[in-house]
Design an enzyme around this catalytic site. Structure first.
Site, PDB file in Angstrom:
ATOM      1  N   PRO A  81      -6.486  -1.777  -4.877  1.00 20.47           N
ATOM      2  CA  PRO A  81      -5.525  -2.087  -3.805  1.00 20.47           C
ATOM      3  C   PRO A  81      -4.391  -3.004  -4.241  1.00 20.47           C
ATOM      4  O   PRO A  81      -3.302  -2.958  -3.682  1.00 20.47           O
ATOM      5  CB  PRO A  81      -6.398  -2.759  -2.743  1.00 20.47           C
ATOM      6  CG  PRO A  81      -7.771  -2.206  -2.964  1.00 20.47           C
ATOM      7  CD  PRO A  81      -7.884  -2.025  -4.452  1.00 20.47           C
ATOM      8  N   GLU A 126      -2.228   8.998 -13.447  1.00 17.78           N
ATOM      9  CA  GLU A 126      -2.263   8.848 -14.905  1.00 17.78           C
ATOM     10  C   GLU A 126      -1.019   8.116 -15.421  1.00 17.78           C
ATOM     11  O   GLU A 126      -0.614   8.292 -16.572  1.00 17.78           O
ATOM     12  CB  GLU A 126      -2.396  10.212 -15.599  1.00 17.78           C
ATOM     13  CG  GLU A 126      -3.692  10.934 -15.343  1.00 17.78           C
ATOM     14  CD  GLU A 126      -4.877  10.258 -16.003  1.00 17.78           C
ATOM     15  OE1 GLU A 126      -4.967  10.238 -17.237  1.00 17.78           O
ATOM     16  OE2 GLU A 126      -5.731   9.736 -15.258  1.00 17.78           O
TER      17      GLU A 126
END
Length: 404
Positions: free
Chosen positions: A139, A381
């Site tokens: 987060p 990614e």
């Protein structure tokens, strides 16, 4: 135009992957886009087929589980196309079918690629057959993997993991999760390690599933680790903290997974270009490669530009895979491929929606779906911005503290 021929030994395999993409993935593409979070049961048969090929040795090493740096480093092989190239070619074809369904393939998760990239031989055998998702993002951060707050504290022959991971692809369906955690926050990047955490262990749970713009066939989960005790042997690679090596050990995973994600973007964009070509020709226009784009209708000129952009992304992707197969450091090329393919994939799929007009915006064609699916391929990614930062560091010879 420049066309790079598929290596002869892979041509039959690539055709098989294309047939699977057409008959299994694309045939169920709309169904599971509309039924988000429903498990694509049709993939079970396909997974069994792939398992059979892997057992027989006829799979050419394709798929996430086939990317193995150590296997590609045998000095007696010479120049060759091997597991990395096979995996990228397979991914391109499968994402021509459907990106979300590829990401839902049992035992072919991004975590499997991480295991194949850095695990010891003993760990490879131990985790053989697992379906591993990969948990990096938290987060408090997105692409800055060095900002990991999830902790791993050594306790006898176990590590105790605590933290929260978000945007975990196949987080609910997988049976294990490759979790990135820090052994010592004060040591920064060098202390970040990856752990294979079976979801059967106490202390790991799926908190919720996300509703998403695209790749809806694939589940994306929030994973919470609450005093989860993980066997020490599940730490991938060396447990030693090498401050001189820094983050290089963990980043080796990305050198192999980023070309795969680039391949996903290339496959999805190719699907859009093929439909766009068909629509242009049905409109009575001719795509003439011997004439300047400036002398052709706007839609044709735009198509030629997109196709050239796509080919550049394809060649960068294949180069990164080829280098991995031939024992060449490919961190720069992996990031270049990911950056180019991710951005081009977004631009191509969205432009095809625009050029196709009402057909592009409706569910009559898959164009609107591919535009939605392609967005994530420029984000996960490592975002576009992170890739450009990595590329700049490599080209200028600077480290992360010198160029932020």
């Amino acid at each position: 135009m420049i066309y790079l021929e598929t290596p002869k030994k892979f041509r039959g395999f690539v055709q098989q992957a294309h047939d699977v993409a057409n008959e299994f993935l694309r045939a169920n593409s709309r169904k599971y886009d509309l039924a988000e979070h429903s498990y694509p049961k049709e993939l079970d048969l396909l997974a069994s087929l792939i398992d059979g090929l892997n057992e027989s040795g006829n799979s050419t090493g394709a798929g996430a589980a086939g990317v193995r740096v150590k296997d590609s480093a045998k000095k007696d092989q010479g120049v060759r196309n091997a597991t990395n190239m096979a995996s990228v070619l397979s991914v391109i074809e499968m994402c021509w079918g459907d990106v979300g369904l590829l990401l839902s393939m049992p035992r072919q998760g991004l975590g499997n690629s991480a295991i194949a990239s850095v695990a010891t031989d003993e760990q490879l055998e131990k985790f053989k057959g697992t379906w591993a998702s990969m948990a990096i993002t938290e987060p408090s951060f997105g692409s800055d993997s060095a900002a990991i707050k999830t902790t791993a504290i050594k306790d006898g022959d176990h590590y105790i993991l605590n933290g929260e991971k978000i945007f975990v692809t196949s987080g609910e369906r997988s049976d294990s999760v490759v979790v990135w955690a820090t052994l010592d926050k004060s040591l920064g990047r060098a202390a970040v390690k990856s752990f294979v955490v079976p979801k059967s262990l106490p202390g790991i749970r799926v908190e919720r599933l996300e509703h998403k713009l695209g790749i809806r066939a694939s589940d994306t989960a929030v994973i919470v680790l609450d005093n989860c005790r993980v066997p020490a042997e599940n730490l991938l690679g060396s447990p030693e903290i090498d401050t001189k090596q820094g983050f290089a050990g963990a980043m080796a995973t990305f050198d192999n997974t980023r070309p795969l994600v680039a391949g996903m973007a290339v496959g999805c964009a190719r699907a859009s270009l093929e439909v766009m070509r068909d629509l242009i020709e049905k409109a009575g226009l001719t795509i003439d490669y011997d004439r300047s784009p400036a002398l052709q209708p706007h839609v044709v000129a735009t198509f030629l530009q997109m196709e050239a952009d796509w080919e550049a992304a394809l060649l960068l992707t294949l180069e990164a895979a080829w280098m991995a197969d031939n024992r060449q450091a490919n961190s720069l090329q992996a990031s270049m491929a990911k950056a180019k393919a991710g951005r081009s994939g977004n631009e191509i799929t969205l432009k095809c929606v625009e050029l196709a007009g009402s057909l592009g915006y409706s569910e009559t064609e898959f164009l609107e779906k591919w535009a939605r699916d392609s967005k994530i391929l420029d984000i996960f990614e490592g975002t576009q911005q992170i890739q450009q930062l990595i590329i700049a560091r490599r080209l200028l010879g600077l480290n992360s503290s010198q160029l932020k």
